[in-house]
Scaffold this motif. Structure first.
Motif, PDB file in Angstrom:
ATOM      1  N   LEU A  80       0.832  -1.210   0.000  1.00 45.68           N
ATOM      2  CA  LEU A  80       0.000   0.000   0.000  1.00 45.68           C
ATOM      3  C   LEU A  80       0.862   1.254   0.000  1.00 45.68           C
ATOM      4  O   LEU A  80       0.554   2.240  -0.675  1.00 45.68           O
ATOM      5  N   ALA A  81       1.936   1.229   0.780  1.00 45.48           N
ATOM      6  CA  ALA A  81       2.832   2.388   0.820  1.00 45.48           C
ATOM      7  C   ALA A  81       3.498   2.609  -0.529  1.00 45.48           C
ATOM      8  O   ALA A  81       3.691   3.755  -0.965  1.00 45.48           O
ATOM      9  N   ILE A  82       3.841   1.529  -1.210  1.00 49.90           N
ATOM     10  CA  ILE A  82       4.465   1.644  -2.528  1.00 49.90           C
ATOM     11  C   ILE A  82       3.474   2.240  -3.527  1.00 49.90           C
ATOM     12  O   ILE A  82       3.829   3.112  -4.324  1.00 49.90           O
ATOM     13  N   LEU A  83       2.227   1.787  -3.469  1.00 50.77           N
ATOM     14  CA  LEU A  83       1.208   2.337  -4.365  1.00 50.77           C
ATOM     15  C   LEU A  83       1.030   3.838  -4.134  1.00 50.77           C
ATOM     16  O   LEU A  83       0.913   4.623  -5.092  1.00 50.77           O
ATOM     17  N   ARG A  84       0.999   4.243  -2.871  1.00 52.88           N
ATOM     18  CA  ARG A  84       0.848   5.666  -2.567  1.00 52.88           C
ATOM     19  C   ARG A  84       2.040   6.467  -3.097  1.00 52.88           C
ATOM     20  O   ARG A  84       1.867   7.546  -3.671  1.00 52.88           O
ATOM     21  N   SER A  85       3.246   5.940  -2.882  1.00 50.81           N
ATOM     22  CA  SER A  85       4.433   6.668  -3.331  1.00 50.81           C
ATOM     23  C   SER A  85       4.492   6.780  -4.852  1.00 50.81           C
ATOM     24  O   SER A  85       5.065   7.733  -5.386  1.00 50.81           O
ATOM     25  N   GLU A  86       3.876   5.812  -5.550  1.00 48.21           N
ATOM     26  CA  GLU A  86       3.853   5.832  -7.016  1.00 48.21           C
ATOM     27  C   GLU A  86       2.636   6.583  -7.554  1.00 48.21           C
ATOM     28  O   GLU A  86       2.480   6.744  -8.760  1.00 48.21           O
ATOM     29  N   GLY A  87       1.769   7.041  -6.649  1.00 46.99           N
ATOM     30  CA  GLY A  87       0.573   7.770  -7.075  1.00 46.99           C
ATOM     31  C   GLY A  87      -0.435   6.902  -7.801  1.00 46.99           C
ATOM     32  O   GLY A  87      -1.128   7.369  -8.703  1.00 46.99           O
ATOM     33  N   LEU A  88      -0.551   5.641  -7.385  1.00 46.17           N
ATOM     34  CA  LEU A  88      -1.439   4.688  -8.059  1.00 46.17           C
ATOM     35  C   LEU A  88      -2.652   4.361  -7.199  1.00 46.17           C
ATOM     36  O   LEU A  88      -2.523   4.140  -5.994  1.00 46.17           O
ATOM     37  N   ASP A  89      -3.799   4.349  -7.832  1.00 48.17           N
ATOM     38  CA  ASP A  89      -5.036   3.966  -7.155  1.00 48.17           C
ATOM     39  C   ASP A  89      -5.464   2.601  -7.679  1.00 48.17           C
ATOM     40  O   ASP A  89      -6.237   2.504  -8.638  1.00 48.17           O
ATOM     41  N   ILE A  90      -4.928   1.563  -7.087  1.00 48.13           N
ATOM     42  CA  ILE A  90      -5.265   0.192  -7.474  1.00 48.13           C
ATOM     43  C   ILE A  90      -5.803  -0.512  -6.235  1.00 48.13           C
ATOM     44  O   ILE A  90      -5.121  -0.558  -5.205  1.00 48.13           O
ATOM     45  N   PRO A  91      -7.017  -1.054  -6.295  1.00 43.18           N
ATOM     46  CA  PRO A  91      -7.553  -1.757  -5.119  1.00 43.18           C
ATOM     47  C   PRO A  91      -6.651  -2.912  -4.706  1.00 43.18           C
ATOM     48  O   PRO A  91      -6.151  -3.658  -5.559  1.00 43.18           O
ATOM     49  N   LEU A  92      -6.440  -3.047  -3.399  1.00 43.66           N
ATOM     50  CA  LEU A  92      -5.630  -4.147  -2.875  1.00 43.66           C
ATOM     51  C   LEU A  92      -6.445  -4.931  -1.857  1.00 43.66           C
ATOM     52  O   LEU A  92      -6.980  -4.351  -0.898  1.00 43.66           O
ATOM     53  N   ILE A  93      -6.568  -6.214  -2.105  1.00 39.74           N
ATOM     54  CA  ILE A  93      -7.271  -7.111  -1.186  1.00 39.74           C
ATOM     55  C   ILE A  93      -6.245  -8.065  -0.585  1.00 39.74           C
ATOM     56  O   ILE A  93      -5.465  -8.684  -1.315  1.00 39.74           O
ATOM     57  N   LEU A  94      -6.244  -8.168   0.720  1.00 37.67           N
ATOM     58  CA  LEU A  94      -5.364  -9.123   1.383  1.00 37.67           C
ATOM     59  C   LEU A  94      -5.996 -10.504   1.329  1.00 37.67           C
ATOM     60  O   LEU A  94      -7.165 -10.674   1.691  1.00 37.67           O
ATOM     61  N   VAL A  95      -5.256 -11.459   0.832  1.00 38.91           N
ATOM     62  CA  VAL A  95      -5.708 -12.852   0.787  1.00 38.91           C
ATOM     63  C   VAL A  95      -4.681 -13.646   1.582  1.00 38.91           C
ATOM     64  O   VAL A  95      -3.564 -13.878   1.114  1.00 38.91           O
ATOM     65  N   THR A  96      -5.035 -14.033   2.782  1.00 35.20           N
ATOM     66  CA  THR A  96      -4.029 -14.566   3.692  1.00 35.20           C
ATOM     67  C   THR A  96      -4.553 -15.758   4.478  1.00 35.20           C
ATOM     68  O   THR A  96      -5.772 -15.964   4.575  1.00 35.20           O
ATOM     69  N   GLY A  97      -3.607 -16.519   5.019  1.00 34.73           N
ATOM     70  CA  GLY A  97      -3.988 -17.714   5.771  1.00 34.73           C
ATOM     71  C   GLY A  97      -4.646 -17.390   7.085  1.00 34.73           C
ATOM     72  O   GLY A  97      -5.612 -18.035   7.493  1.00 34.73           O
ATOM     73  N   SER A  98      -4.160 -16.384   7.768  1.00 36.49           N
ATOM     74  CA  SER A  98      -4.749 -15.981   9.048  1.00 36.49           C
ATOM     75  C   SER A  98      -4.463 -14.506   9.262  1.00 36.49           C
ATOM     76  O   SER A  98      -3.405 -13.997   8.865  1.00 36.49           O
ATOM     77  N   LEU A  99      -5.405 -13.837   9.885  1.00 39.34           N
ATOM     78  CA  LEU A  99      -5.242 -12.414  10.152  1.00 39.34           C
ATOM     79  C   LEU A  99      -6.172 -12.050  11.302  1.00 39.34           C
ATOM     80  O   LEU A  99      -7.386 -12.122  11.174  1.00 39.34           O
ATOM     81  N   GLY A 100      -5.594 -11.675  12.419  1.00 41.41           N
ATOM     82  CA  GLY A 100      -6.408 -11.314  13.564  1.00 41.41           C
ATOM     83  C   GLY A 100      -7.225 -10.067  13.302  1.00 41.41           C
ATOM     84  O   GLY A 100      -6.927  -9.283  12.394  1.00 41.41           O
ATOM     85  N   GLU A 101      -8.240  -9.890  14.117  1.00 41.00           N
ATOM     86  CA  GLU A 101      -9.142  -8.756  13.923  1.00 41.00           C
ATOM     87  C   GLU A 101      -8.406  -7.430  14.042  1.00 41.00           C
ATOM     88  O   GLU A 101      -8.654  -6.503  13.270  1.00 41.00           O
ATOM     89  N   GLU A 102      -7.491  -7.341  15.000  1.00 34.66           N
ATOM     90  CA  GLU A 102      -6.748  -6.093  15.190  1.00 34.66           C
ATOM     91  C   GLU A 102      -5.901  -5.764  13.967  1.00 34.66           C
ATOM     92  O   GLU A 102      -5.880  -4.620  13.496  1.00 34.66           O
ATOM     93  N   LYS A 103      -5.203  -6.769  13.426  1.00 30.38           N
ATOM     94  CA  LYS A 103      -4.394  -6.554  12.233  1.00 30.38           C
ATOM     95  C   LYS A 103      -5.276  -6.216  11.034  1.00 30.38           C
ATOM     96  O   LYS A 103      -4.911  -5.378  10.202  1.00 30.38           O
TER      97      LYS A 103
END
Length: 199
Positions: A80-103
């Motif tokens: 996400l930080a790289i997209l912002r630095s490049e000025g790009l608006d591309i949707p990013l969806i996290l697809v992961t094995g596990s991710l706690g609610e806080e994260k």
């Protein structure tokens, strides 16, 4: 295949150019298969490191990015930080094995569109469609704002030109009026006898 949805394609099919941020080819294959099973036509590329990701987004157009959270050398959310630095608006969806609610909440705050667990991939196609729709709405809103700004600028220029034209029209009239007043004054001076001189 282009990276954008074709307006002439079957309404149930969207042609997508997907960048996968993933280090496991088997998981990447599962993700793509899930999208294809739901009627999405996909052209994909994969990036495993931050440098590779940066090179790809600079060189290519992508409709959506599907990123694993945990990677050997970095975290997918850092994309996400790289997209912002490049000025790009591309949707990013996290697809992961596990991710706690806080994260998960923190990732959304940083700009992730959504997150989908790998054991719940049935959610992914709908999440992708929603992300693309949200991007289209952002683009439409930006276009409307730019159009409004353009019209306001044009109106300002038009108003300025009209004011300048009015000034140009008034100047001859003012000059003519001044000439008449001067002529009338001189005429009155020539017809009025001077007052007698007395001691």
């Amino acid at each position: 295949m282009t990276g954008t949805a074709r307006p002439d394609c079957d309404p149930g099919t969207i042609a997508l150019r997907v960048l996968l941020v993933e280090d496991n080819p088997a998981d990447a294959e599962l993700v793509l298969r899930r999208l294809q099973q739901d009627g999405l036509s996909v052209a994909s590329e994969m990036a495993q490191t931050a440098d590779e990701f940066t090179q790809r987004v600079r060189a290519n157009h992508y409709d959506i990015i599907l990123a694993d959270y945990n990677l050997p050398q970095w975290r997918g959310v850092n994309a996400l930080a790289i997209l912002r630095s490049e000025g790009l608006d591309i949707p990013l969806i996290l697809v992961t094995g596990s991710l706690g609610e806080e994260k998960a909440v923190e990732c959304i705050k940083q700009g992730a569109t959504d997150y989908v667990l790998k054991d719940s991939l049935a959610r992914l196609p709908e999440s992708v469609r929603r992300a693309l729709q949200e991007k289209r709405l952002r683009e439409q809103r930006k276009q409307m704002e730019e159009e409004l700004a353009r019209k306001v600028e044009e109106l300002g220029r038009k108003t300025q030109i009209e004011e300048q034209n009015r000034e140009l029209e008034l100047r001859p009239r003012e000059a003519e009026q001044a000439t008449r007043l001067k002529s009338a004054f001189l005429a009155s001076m020539s017809t009025t006898p001077p007052a007698p001189f007395t001691r």
